[in-house]
Write a protein that holds these residues in place. Structure first.
Motif, short mmCIF file in Angstrom:
data_model
loop_
_atom_site.label_atom_id
_atom_site.label_comp_id
_atom_site.label_asym_id
_atom_site.label_seq_id
_atom_site.Cartn_x
_atom_site.Cartn_y
_atom_site.Cartn_z
N GLY A 118 -21.10 -53.96 43.23
CA GLY A 118 -22.12 -53.80 44.24
C GLY A 118 -22.21 -52.43 44.88
N MET A 119 -21.50 -51.45 44.33
CA MET A 119 -21.58 -50.10 44.87
C MET A 119 -21.61 -49.08 43.74
N ASP A 120 -22.06 -47.88 44.06
CA ASP A 120 -22.06 -46.79 43.08
C ASP A 120 -20.84 -45.92 43.29
N ALA A 121 -20.09 -45.70 42.22
CA ALA A 121 -18.92 -44.81 42.26
C ALA A 121 -19.32 -43.51 41.57
N PRO A 122 -19.21 -42.38 42.26
CA PRO A 122 -19.61 -41.10 41.66
C PRO A 122 -18.53 -40.52 40.74
N PHE A 123 -18.93 -40.18 39.54
CA PHE A 123 -18.08 -39.50 38.57
C PHE A 123 -18.75 -38.17 38.24
N VAL A 124 -18.07 -37.07 38.50
CA VAL A 124 -18.62 -35.75 38.24
C VAL A 124 -18.14 -35.28 36.87
N LEU A 125 -19.08 -34.86 36.04
CA LEU A 125 -18.73 -34.33 34.72
C LEU A 125 -18.16 -32.93 34.89
N VAL A 126 -16.87 -32.76 34.60
CA VAL A 126 -16.21 -31.48 34.84
C VAL A 126 -15.90 -30.71 33.55
N ASP A 127 -16.02 -31.36 32.40
CA ASP A 127 -15.74 -30.66 31.14
C ASP A 127 -16.42 -31.40 29.99
N ALA A 128 -16.91 -30.63 29.03
CA ALA A 128 -17.51 -31.18 27.80
C ALA A 128 -17.10 -30.26 26.67
N GLN A 129 -16.31 -30.78 25.71
CA GLN A 129 -15.74 -29.96 24.65
C GLN A 129 -15.93 -30.60 23.28
N PRO A 130 -16.16 -29.77 22.25
CA PRO A 130 -16.18 -30.31 20.89
C PRO A 130 -14.76 -30.68 20.47
N LEU A 131 -14.65 -31.63 19.57
CA LEU A 131 -13.36 -32.02 18.98
C LEU A 131 -13.35 -31.63 17.51
N PRO A 132 -12.18 -31.49 16.92
CA PRO A 132 -12.12 -31.14 15.50
C PRO A 132 -12.93 -32.12 14.66
N HIS A 133 -13.66 -31.58 13.72
CA HIS A 133 -14.53 -32.38 12.84
C HIS A 133 -13.83 -32.49 11.50
N GLY A 191 -13.32 -38.87 42.98
CA GLY A 191 -12.51 -38.53 44.14
C GLY A 191 -11.91 -39.69 44.89
N SER A 192 -12.13 -40.90 44.43
CA SER A 192 -11.59 -42.08 45.11
C SER A 192 -10.06 -42.12 44.98
N PRO A 193 -9.37 -42.61 46.00
CA PRO A 193 -7.92 -42.79 45.88
C PRO A 193 -7.56 -43.97 44.98
N LEU A 194 -8.56 -44.78 44.63
CA LEU A 194 -8.33 -45.93 43.75
C LEU A 194 -8.44 -45.51 42.29
N LEU A 195 -7.52 -45.98 41.47
CA LEU A 195 -7.56 -45.73 40.04
C LEU A 195 -8.42 -46.82 39.39
N PHE A 196 -9.50 -46.39 38.74
CA PHE A 196 -10.36 -47.35 38.04
C PHE A 196 -9.77 -47.63 36.66
N PRO A 197 -9.84 -48.87 36.20
CA PRO A 197 -9.22 -49.21 34.91
C PRO A 197 -10.01 -48.66 33.72
N GLN A 198 -9.30 -48.55 32.61
CA GLN A 198 -9.91 -48.17 31.34
C GLN A 198 -10.91 -49.25 30.96
N GLN A 199 -12.17 -48.88 30.81
CA GLN A 199 -13.20 -49.84 30.40
C GLN A 199 -14.52 -49.12 30.22
N THR A 200 -15.52 -49.85 29.77
CA THR A 200 -16.87 -49.32 29.64
C THR A 200 -17.59 -49.45 30.97
N TYR A 201 -18.17 -48.35 31.43
CA TYR A 201 -18.90 -48.32 32.69
C TYR A 201 -20.37 -48.04 32.41
N ARG A 202 -21.25 -48.75 33.10
CA ARG A 202 -22.68 -48.46 33.04
C ARG A 202 -22.92 -47.32 34.02
N MET A 203 -23.30 -46.15 33.47
CA MET A 203 -23.46 -44.97 34.29
C MET A 203 -24.92 -44.54 34.31
N GLN A 204 -25.32 -44.00 35.44
CA GLN A 204 -26.69 -43.55 35.65
C GLN A 204 -26.69 -42.06 35.94
#
Length: 96
Positions: free
Chosen positions: A23-38, A55-68
Motif C-alpha cells: 500500500g505504499m511506494d518505496a523509492p529505489f534510485v538507479l545508481v549504476d548501469a553496467q554491461p556484463l561479459p557477453h 534509503g529505508s532502514p528496512l532490508l527488502f527481501p530478494q523478489q520481483t518488484y513492480r516498479m514505476q
C-alpha cells in the motif's frame, strides 16, 4: 513484449523508480548501469546489471518488484540485496 536493454536504463541514472508494496511506494534510485561479459553470440540481448539504492532502514527481501518510472512505465524487476552503505541498502538486478 520487448526485451529491456542497458541503453533504456542508462538515461535514467540517479532517477527514482517507485516500487509499490504493502500500500505504499518505496523509492529505489538507479545508481549504476553496467554491461556484463557477453559469452554467447546468439543471445537475445547483451547482458547488463543495474544497481538501485533504497534509503529505508528496512532490508527488502530478494523478489520481483513492480516498479514505476515516468519514462519507462511499469516494469517487473527482480532485485537482490547485495550491500549496505551510509545511504541505505543496495539492490542488484541482472538481465541476461
Amino acid at each position: 513484449m520487448d526485451l529491456l536493454s542497458l541503453e533504456q536504463f542508462a538515461g535514467c541514472l540517479n532517477e527514482t523508480f517507485a516500487a509499490r508494496m504493502q500500500g505504499m511506494d518505496a523509492p529505489f534510485v538507479l545508481v549504476d548501469a553496467q554491461p556484463l561479459p557477453h559469452r554467447g553470440r546468439d543471445a537475445a540481448r547483451a547482458p547488463f546489471s543495474l544497481m538501485f539504492r533504497n534509503g529505508s532502514p528496512l532490508l527488502f527481501p530478494q523478489q520481483t518488484y513492480r516498479m514505476q518510472h515516468p519514462r519507462l512505465g511499469e516494469l517487473d524487476i527482480f532485485l537482490v540485496p547485495v550491500a549496505r552503505d551510509r545511504e541505505g541498502f543496495l539492490y542488484q538486478a541482472v538481465f541476461n
